[in-house]
Design a protein around this motif. Sequence first.
Motif, short mmCIF file in Angstrom:
data_model
loop_
_atom_site.label_atom_id
_atom_site.label_comp_id
_atom_site.label_asym_id
_atom_site.label_seq_id
_atom_site.Cartn_x
_atom_site.Cartn_y
_atom_site.Cartn_z
N ASP A 193 84.11 25.28 10.80
CA ASP A 193 83.62 25.69 9.48
C ASP A 193 84.69 26.38 8.66
OD1 ASP A 193 81.06 24.64 9.86
OD2 ASP A 193 80.34 26.47 10.85
N ILE A 195 87.71 25.92 7.03
CA ILE A 195 88.50 24.76 6.61
C ILE A 195 89.99 25.04 6.71
CG2 ILE A 195 89.01 23.19 4.70
CD1 ILE A 195 86.29 22.76 5.89
N ALA A 253 93.20 14.64 4.11
CA ALA A 253 91.84 14.13 3.97
C ALA A 253 91.76 12.62 4.16
CB ALA A 253 91.29 14.51 2.60
N GLY A 259 86.54 19.97 9.21
CA GLY A 259 85.48 20.67 8.50
C GLY A 259 84.23 20.80 9.35
N SER A 260 83.11 20.99 8.68
CA SER A 260 81.84 21.20 9.38
C SER A 260 81.41 19.94 10.12
CB SER A 260 80.76 21.58 8.37
OG SER A 260 80.47 20.47 7.53
N ALA A 262 78.63 18.37 9.80
CA ALA A 262 78.02 17.43 8.86
C ALA A 262 79.08 16.66 8.09
CB ALA A 262 77.10 18.19 7.89
N LYS A 263 80.13 17.34 7.67
CA LYS A 263 81.20 16.67 6.93
C LYS A 263 81.90 15.63 7.81
CE LYS A 263 85.46 17.47 4.31
NZ LYS A 263 86.26 16.49 5.08
N VAL A 264 82.17 15.97 9.04
CA VAL A 264 82.83 15.04 9.95
C VAL A 264 81.95 13.83 10.19
CG1 VAL A 264 83.62 14.74 12.33
CG2 VAL A 264 84.37 16.72 11.00
N ASP A 266 79.74 12.58 8.16
CA ASP A 266 79.77 11.77 6.93
C ASP A 266 81.08 11.00 6.81
OD1 ASP A 266 77.26 12.66 6.21
OD2 ASP A 266 77.99 14.16 4.78
N ASP A 267 82.18 11.65 7.17
CA ASP A 267 83.48 11.00 7.06
C ASP A 267 83.65 9.88 8.09
OD1 ASP A 267 84.17 12.52 4.91
OD2 ASP A 267 85.47 13.91 5.99
#
Length: 303
Positions: A193, A195, A253, A259-260, A262-264, A266-267
């Motif tokens: 979390d 960053i 990026a 990152g979090s 959830a971000k990972v 999504d990525d």
Amino acid sequence: MPSLLPALNLIAEPGRRRATLDIAREIEHRGFAGISVSSSYANMALCTGLAFATERIAFATAIAPIYAQTVEEFAHGAAYIHEISGGRFQFGIGVAHGPSHVRMGVTPGRPLADIRAFVAKFRSYDKIGGLPPIILAALRKRMVALAGEIAEGLVFANGSRSHMAESLSALSAQKRGDPNFFIGNRIRTCICDDIAEAKAVLRRTMTHYALLPYYRNYWKEAGYTEEMGAIEDAIAGKREADIPKYLTDRWLADTTLFGSAAKVRDDIEAWRAAGIRTPVVVPLSADGNQMTALRQVFEAFAA
């Protein structure tokens, strides 16, 4: 239907080799798409262990450097793993890079010609049983095209997501549409979390790759000429300590995951949309411990 989970990288660190097999069983139990075994600490040996320790999950060398032993020895070893695993093994191969060649005490030839010759000889042995599918390590388009010609798939390492469509254009439409043709990418990943901390971990790790000319040439092709030029100036001026600051947020990026949770997640889906059928998460953590990083990945994908 392919798994919604990515594949995971695994290394059998000295002193933790039995524990690594326990982790492999947990990776299988949690439903990850596969296990990718990097070349550290004899990945063919770990793959032999995985054949016995697991039951369903696919696993691969990523990569076995083709100069590390004779083609005949590779063929016999790969045939053995292929047979005892029930066909779950993928033989990922590549030419590796300059520091590895020095360590192995070899003088490589031309990468495309050497890979082509290796694959032909590897497949020439008879009376050794079936052979596993061959997956070529690739970054630039000529190696991607060669994978489409002579292999059953390809795996990038540290590919750029924005450049992936261009890279994959070197494959025929038939190969791009063939679900049995493996297309993977090994992505350095730090789930955190904080960053700033995650970026720092990745910049430290990716500095190693930025020192390698082949990677810099690929990233220039992907649109990062300014960053790679600054790194080359730093190398020429013996300012290697400055390299991390030239690994910009834009580049980071596009090339890594951070990152979090959830971000990972999504990525990971963004990588699939870019054409990577099997994203391979290479977990990293701030404490440098592989087991910490794997546990973070387990928690991120537990749902």
